[in-house]
Structure formats: C-alpha cells, structure tokens
Design a protein around this motif. Structure first.
Motif, PDB file in Angstrom:
ATOM      1  N   GLY A 255       0.875  -1.102   0.246  1.00  0.00           N
ATOM      2  CA  GLY A 255      -0.097  -0.053   0.039  1.00  0.00           C
ATOM      3  C   GLY A 255       0.924   1.423   0.000  1.00  0.00           C
ATOM      4  N   GLU A 256       2.290   1.318   0.058  1.00  0.00           N
ATOM      5  CA  GLU A 256       3.013   2.454   0.161  1.00  0.00           C
ATOM      6  C   GLU A 256       2.800   3.147  -1.057  1.00  0.00           C
ATOM      7  N   CYS A 257       2.757   2.469  -2.298  1.00  0.00           N
ATOM      8  CA  CYS A 257       2.236   3.328  -3.576  1.00  0.00           C
ATOM      9  C   CYS A 257       0.945   3.487  -3.969  1.00  0.00           C
ATOM     10  N   GLU A 258       0.151   3.417  -2.861  1.00  0.00           N
ATOM     11  CA  GLU A 258      -1.437   3.528  -3.221  1.00  0.00           C
ATOM     12  C   GLU A 258      -1.733   4.998  -2.697  1.00  0.00           C
ATOM     13  N   TYR A 259      -2.783   5.571  -3.347  1.00  0.00           N
ATOM     14  CA  TYR A 259      -3.158   6.843  -3.143  1.00  0.00           C
ATOM     15  C   TYR A 259      -4.725   6.815  -2.439  1.00  0.00           C
ATOM     16  N   THR A 260      -5.079   7.636  -1.599  1.00  0.00           N
ATOM     17  CA  THR A 260      -6.428   8.112  -1.229  1.00  0.00           C
ATOM     18  C   THR A 260      -7.001   6.949  -0.897  1.00  0.00           C
ATOM     19  N   ARG A 261      -8.299   7.126  -0.448  1.00  0.00           N
ATOM     20  CA  ARG A 261      -9.319   6.082   0.072  1.00  0.00           C
ATOM     21  C   ARG A 261      -9.942   5.283  -1.330  1.00  0.00           C
TER      22      ARG A 261
END
Ligand code: MG
Length: 390
Positions: A255-261
């Motif tokens: 998830g470190e390269c994931e953005y926003t809800r």
C-alpha cells in the motif's frame, strides 16, 4: 484565521559513501518536499510530501496549483479544503505528485489546527491509546558489494541485523528482490541466524517479482519463519496479490504506492492484502488517513503506515499511530499481533535526524509520541536552509 503564505522547500542531501539499494534503485541521496503554511494569526504549520521520487514536481503542484486555492482560506476547515483540492485536480491528478502535494498541505493544516486548539494532532484524531509506539527497524538493504559477491557480504549483513537487536528492536524488516531468489534466501538465512528464531522478521520486496516468482520466494520466506512479505508484486497486479494471499500463510502486505481512499478501496475491498501500509505523506495526509483507516478496519485489515522522508513524516506517523486502536481489541495487546507498530528506518538520513530540534530515539524498543500542540515539532531553520535546493 486565514492562510497568508505557503512556501515549499525542496530538500536534498547526499549520502556520500552511505549509498544503499532496494530492489528498484540506488539511494545516493535523501530527498523530500516540506511545506510551510503561515497564517494571519501568526501560527505556522509544517507538512511533507514528495519523499519517494524527485520532490520538484510536487513543489510545482503546491506552488502553481494548490496555493492559489488555499490563500485566504481557514486552515481549521481542512476537511473541506481537502475535498476542494481533490476536486480541482481530479481530471489530471488522483495519484502521484498531486496527492503528495495535497498530503503536504493537509498535514500542515492539521499542525495549525492542533496549535490553534492547544492540543496534539493525536488528540484531534480521536485521542491517544498510547504515548509510545513499538518500533520495527527497517534495515539490511543492499550495498554495492551485494551485486558483485553476495556471499562475501553475508557476515556484514548479519552483523547489521545483530546491531538492531542489541539496540533493543524487537522486530526487523529486511530487503529482498534485487538478487536471484536463491541468493536472496541466503541473505534471509543469514539475518535469521543473527536475530534468532523468536524475533519477528518482515521482508520487503518493493514489487520486484511476477506472481509465480513471488510464490517461490514466499515459500522460501516461510521456511525461514518470515511473518510478512511486503509488496511482492507490482501495485497494479491485484490478481497477483490475491493469488499469493490464497497460497501463502505469511501475511501479504502493501500500500505504500497507493493513493487516497479510492486506491485503498480497490486494494482492501478486493482482498489483496493482510496489512495495509498507507504513507500519510503520500496517500492524502491526515484527512485521508482517517478515511483509509476506517475503511481498513471495516474489512478487519490492520494498518501499519509506511514511513520514509524527514522527521516531519516520522512525527506525523507517530501521531496517527498513537490514535490507532488495537485491532482486534484484547486486554493486553501485543505489538505486530494486534498493537500498532511504527516503521523506524535505520539507514543514514540527515533529514530525519538533523532537521528537527527533537530527536526520535528508541527506548525499550519503542518511540515516544510528540506531546506538544499540533505536530509538536520545531524545525531547525539553519539546517533547513542547509538542505534546501534553491
Ligand atoms: Mg516497503
């Protein structure tokens, strides 16, 4: 209260002979983007974003796109401001530099809110469950010599792992993914023997593998008792995440390269990860952290924030972790099992260690949560000037 001025600071500091490597790249320097938000009341807030890649594009978004919207606005209304910034950049943003820039100004507004009310950010987030957070050491990266003779590097790698144990860490995270699977497993074996069988070992691949190679590596990691496998496959490969989760017993995390809800809805809602790792300075700041954390908890997925960047990022993560409930609740929570843990990167980083007047140190395997109003930090402006790129 009105926002009067927003200044972005591109920070860069070379690491001289301390260059280290993940499976993706060399780290010859540390970069980040800090923002300073000044108000007509005299309160000043700090935020951070842009610590993954070059910070200049994030600075451009702050300066050219977000600042014109924010000037004259009340930072106390940070939830509304977040929605307005997201809506204004939706057609061309939604991830990457745009959301990192929103993260930075959002964190600065929360810092101001806390100062205006005289309470720490963790109180604004709902109240602290703890005033110290159990830490895991992130270390055992690659060095240049791993690529020429990985066997010759093993004693130094084991020594590094042993040093973290001597410092009081109870959990260690190491890197894999740069070398062939068999050679990387020799590195894992060396670290395992240095830390003993009982110390939780986490392993980070930085999305180095396709699914079937990740499966082979995952089985090897299970042989050495690793508890989690972080970013085994590229962040876009949700089917790969699901297949690994079904096949492996260890926790599959990411998830470190994931953005926003919205990004986390797709990652968590489709059963990709056992543990979600949003970075508060990347995924959308504190405003979005609350939404991601609520989403994750509804799916019974623990959140362990990814932490990189400067002391501002570390302070932000400590506030978020202080206010994170045990998941699930027990009368005596155990770190990693159901008690939150903080990522405490141990690679050389002057932006983390020298920029703030406070220093974050390990005491009995834990790091103290700042208790001052807002983020509870003071920046050393002389050091800021030294690291700032003009
Ligand atoms: Mg990672």
């Amino acid at each position: 209260m009105k926002i009067e001025r927003i200044t972005s600071f591109v920070l860069r500091v070379g690491l001289n002979d301390n260059t280290f490597y993940s499976s993706q790249c060399a780290f010859p320097q540390r970069n980040s983007l800090l923002v300073r938000v000044e108000t007509d009341s005299g309160l000043v807030g700090w935020g951070e974003g842009g610590q993954y890649g070059p910070p200049e594009p994030v600075a451009a978004v702050v300066d050219s796109v977000l600042t014109p919207i924010l000037l004259g606005r009340d930072p106390m209304h940070v939830g509304r401001l977040w929605e307005e910034l997201y809506a204004a950049t939706r057609d061309f943003g939604r991830a990457g530099a745009y959301i990192e820039a929103i993260s930075a100004v959002d964190i600065a507004c929360w810092d101001i809110r806390g100062q205006a009310l005289g309470v720490p950010v963790h109180a604004l987030l709902g109240g602290a469950f703890r005033d110290t957070v159990a830490a895991y050491a992130t270390g055992c990266y690659y060095r240049e010599s791993d690529m020429t003779d990985h066997k010759a590097r093993l004693p130094a790698l084991a020594e590094e792992a042993g040093k973290y144990m001597a410092q009081g860490f109870g959990i260690l995270k190491m890197k894999v993914g740069l070398l062939p699977v068999a050679q990387d497993l020799e590195r894992v074996a060396a670290v395992r023997s240095a830390i003993g069988d009982d110390t939780p070992l986490l392993v980070d691949c930085n999305h180095a593998y396709d699914c079937h190679t990740a499966l082979r590596m995952g089985r090897g990691l299970e042989h050495y008792g690793a508890l989690w496998m972080e970013e085994p496959v590229p962040p876009e490969d949700h089917a790969g995440y699901r297949r690994l989760r079904a096949a492996l017993e260890l926790a599959v995390t990411g998830g470190e390269c994931e953005y926003t809800r919205y990004g986390f809805r797709d990652l968590i809602g489709t059963s990709c990860v056992d543990v979600a790792q949003p970075d508060i300075c990347v995924a959308g700041g504190f405003s979005e952290w609350l939404k991601i954390q609520a989403l994750a908890s509804a799916f019974a997925v623990p959140t362990v924030p990814h932490v990189w960047g400067s002391g501002v990022a570390l302070a932000a993560a400590l506030h978020a972790l202080a206010a994170l409930p045990p998941l699930p609740h027990t009368a005596k929570p155990v770190p990693l099992q159901n008690e939150p843990i903080i990522e405490f990167d141990r690679n050389h980083n002057p932006l983390r260690d020298d920029l703030l007047e406070q220093t974050f140190t390990l005491e009995d395997g834990r790091v103290r949560v700042p208790q001052g109003a807002g983020l509870g930090i003071t920046l050393d402006e002389t050091v800021l000037e030294k690291f700032a790129v003009h």
